[in-house]
Write a protein that holds these residues in place. Structure first.
Motif, mmCIF file in Angstrom:
data_model
loop_
_atom_site.group_PDB
_atom_site.id
_atom_site.type_symbol
_atom_site.label_atom_id
_atom_site.label_comp_id
_atom_site.label_asym_id
_atom_site.label_seq_id
_atom_site.Cartn_x
_atom_site.Cartn_y
_atom_site.Cartn_z
ATOM 1 N N ARG A 1 0.828 -1.200 0.000
ATOM 2 C CA ARG A 1 0.000 0.000 0.000
ATOM 3 C C ARG A 1 0.867 1.257 0.000
ATOM 4 N N HIS A 2 1.994 1.173 0.679
ATOM 5 C CA HIS A 2 2.930 2.298 0.759
ATOM 6 C C HIS A 2 4.340 1.780 0.498
ATOM 7 N N LEU A 3 5.154 2.598 -0.187
ATOM 8 C CA LEU A 3 6.527 2.218 -0.484
ATOM 9 C C LEU A 3 7.397 3.461 -0.509
ATOM 10 N N VAL A 4 8.488 3.415 0.252
ATOM 11 C CA VAL A 4 9.492 4.469 0.224
ATOM 12 C C VAL A 4 10.776 3.834 -0.301
ATOM 13 N N MET A 5 11.324 4.394 -1.349
ATOM 14 C CA MET A 5 12.542 3.825 -1.909
ATOM 15 C C MET A 5 13.535 4.908 -2.320
ATOM 16 N N GLY A 6 14.814 4.542 -2.238
ATOM 17 C CA GLY A 6 15.857 5.438 -2.677
ATOM 18 C C GLY A 6 16.004 5.371 -4.182
ATOM 19 N N MET A 7 16.697 6.345 -4.725
ATOM 20 C CA MET A 7 16.814 6.443 -6.180
ATOM 21 C C MET A 7 17.633 5.313 -6.789
ATOM 22 N N THR A 8 18.416 4.599 -5.969
ATOM 23 C CA THR A 8 19.222 3.513 -6.522
ATOM 24 C C THR A 8 18.600 2.139 -6.282
ATOM 25 N N ASN A 9 17.453 2.115 -5.613
ATOM 26 C CA ASN A 9 16.820 0.835 -5.295
ATOM 27 C C ASN A 9 16.112 0.226 -6.497
ATOM 28 N N LYS A 10 15.812 -1.075 -6.350
ATOM 29 C CA LYS A 10 14.929 -1.774 -7.285
ATOM 30 C C LYS A 10 13.786 -2.375 -6.476
ATOM 31 N N LYS A 11 12.568 -2.105 -6.891
ATOM 32 C CA LYS A 11 11.401 -2.647 -6.211
ATOM 33 C C LYS A 11 10.352 -3.028 -7.256
ATOM 34 N N SER A 12 9.344 -3.770 -6.798
ATOM 35 C CA SER A 12 8.249 -4.138 -7.685
ATOM 36 C C SER A 12 6.909 -3.914 -7.006
ATOM 37 N N LEU A 13 5.937 -3.441 -7.775
ATOM 38 C CA LEU A 13 4.566 -3.334 -7.326
ATOM 39 C C LEU A 13 3.797 -4.516 -7.892
ATOM 40 N N LYS A 14 2.865 -5.023 -7.074
ATOM 41 C CA LYS A 14 2.100 -6.197 -7.484
ATOM 42 C C LYS A 14 0.615 -5.883 -7.525
ATOM 43 N N CYS A 15 -0.063 -6.467 -8.501
ATOM 44 C CA CYS A 15 -1.508 -6.319 -8.634
ATOM 45 C C CYS A 15 -2.102 -7.674 -8.977
ATOM 46 N N GLU A 16 -3.214 -8.010 -8.332
ATOM 47 C CA GLU A 16 -3.905 -9.266 -8.598
ATOM 48 C C GLU A 16 -5.395 -8.987 -8.701
ATOM 49 N N GLN A 17 -6.030 -9.534 -9.730
ATOM 50 C CA GLN A 17 -7.477 -9.346 -9.871
ATOM 51 C C GLN A 17 -8.186 -10.699 -9.822
ATOM 52 N N HIS A 18 -9.335 -10.690 -9.119
ATOM 53 C CA HIS A 18 -10.102 -11.919 -8.892
ATOM 54 C C HIS A 18 -11.453 -11.856 -9.603
ATOM 55 N N LEU A 19 -11.529 -11.093 -10.683
ATOM 56 C CA LEU A 19 -12.803 -10.819 -11.350
ATOM 57 C C LEU A 19 -12.959 -11.544 -12.674
ATOM 58 N N GLY A 20 -11.928 -12.245 -13.102
ATOM 59 C CA GLY A 20 -11.993 -12.919 -14.397
ATOM 60 C C GLY A 20 -11.908 -11.990 -15.576
ATOM 61 N N HIS A 21 -11.421 -10.769 -15.352
ATOM 62 C CA HIS A 21 -11.295 -9.796 -16.435
ATOM 63 C C HIS A 21 -10.149 -10.166 -17.378
ATOM 64 N N ASN A 22 -10.212 -9.624 -18.606
ATOM 65 C CA ASN A 22 -9.181 -9.968 -19.593
ATOM 66 C C ASN A 22 -8.261 -8.809 -19.946
ATOM 67 N N ALA A 23 -8.338 -7.716 -19.208
ATOM 68 C CA ALA A 23 -7.436 -6.587 -19.451
ATOM 69 C C ALA A 23 -7.016 -5.983 -18.111
ATOM 70 N N MET A 24 -5.758 -5.565 -18.042
ATOM 71 C CA MET A 24 -5.237 -4.937 -16.827
ATOM 72 C C MET A 24 -4.416 -3.714 -17.203
ATOM 73 N N TYR A 25 -4.386 -2.745 -16.287
ATOM 74 C CA TYR A 25 -3.796 -1.438 -16.581
ATOM 75 C C TYR A 25 -2.965 -0.949 -15.390
ATOM 76 N N TRP A 26 -1.938 -0.177 -15.715
ATOM 77 C CA TRP A 26 -1.242 0.622 -14.706
ATOM 78 C C TRP A 26 -1.492 2.094 -15.015
ATOM 79 N N TYR A 27 -1.949 2.836 -13.976
ATOM 80 C CA TYR A 27 -2.141 4.276 -14.072
ATOM 81 C C TYR A 27 -1.287 4.959 -13.007
ATOM 82 N N LYS A 28 -0.826 6.158 -13.341
ATOM 83 C CA LYS A 28 -0.115 7.011 -12.387
ATOM 84 C C LYS A 28 -1.010 8.194 -12.054
#
Lengths: 113, 110
Positions: free
Chosen positions: A9-36
């Motif tokens: 839900r929250h992430l603080v990272m330095g400019m040299t770090n590597k991290k990943s955000l995860k998303c999981e959907q349980h709706l049986g949908h066939n399209a997924m999106y990332w928005y900023k």
């Protein structure tokens, strides 16, 4: 719960770090999106995975890298980010072909220090 | 390129004071117009889809209408719990994504 789960839900990272955000959907949908979502700006589409095809917004920097291993999971890999990348990152899913609205997750609040 | 403009940017109402939010749009061919509600710190929550001019949808105190150039979200006798940011989005027939407006932040005072 909306049926779309984002972690962390929250992430603080330095400019040299590597991290990943995860998303999981349980709706049986066939399209997924990332928005900023930044303060005082409209939602900005970053990436679309529709029927396993990836569609990119060409203005997204290469320090953001998406991965969609299957129709239920979506990742956003982050590396060498800049402070201006601090924002709320939202994942959404939809059933393409039905003209329906998106179901959004609660987002990951990212702070780059 | 699809465009969405929402007005006003912010709206303050007294409880029970009805009003409307506006969403003006430009698309090559409308596949759907969407309204969402977003509470602070949360993702947008889908409210309505409108597909053609003249169509109306209702949910509790909210009613959405659509013309060929704009959509209105009418709020009748609002309550403090209706306070949120309301987002409008459009999807055109040749786009695989929705384009969002900046939103209208509604505050309802008791």
């Amino acid at each position: 719960e909306t049926g779309v789960t984002q972690t962390p839900r929250h992430l603080v990272m330095g400019m040299t770090n590597k991290k990943s955000l995860k998303c999981e959907q349980h709706l049986g949908h066939n399209a997924m999106y990332w928005y900023k979502q930044s303060a005082k700006k409209p939602l900005e589409l970053m990436f679309v995975y529709s029927l396993e095809e990836r569609v990119e917004n060409n203005s997204v920097p290469s320090r953001f890298s998406p991965e969609c291993p299957n129709s239920s999971h979506l990742f956003l890999h982050l590396h060498t980010l800049q402070p201006e990348d601090s924002a709320l990152y939202l994942c959404a899913s939809s059933q393409e072909g039905q003209g329906s609205g998106y179901t959004f997750g609660s987002g990951t609040r990212l702070t780059v220090v | 390129e699809d465009q969405v403009t929402q007005s006003p940017e912010a709206l303050r109402l007294q409880e029970g004071e009805s009003s409307s939010l506006n969403c003006s749009y430009t698309v090559s061919g409308l596949r759907g117009l969407f309204w969402y509600r977003q509470d602070p710190g949360k993702g947008p929550e889908f409210l309505f889809t409108l597909y053609s001019a003249g169509e109306e949808k209702e949910k509790e105190r909210l009613k959405a209408t659509l013309t060929k150039k704009e959509s209105f979200l009418h709020i009748t006798a609002p309550k403090p719990e209706d306070s949120a940011t309301y987002l409008c989005a459009v999807r055109s027939t040749n786009a695989g994504k929705s384009t969002f407006g900046d939103g209208t932040t509604l505050t309802v005072k008791p």
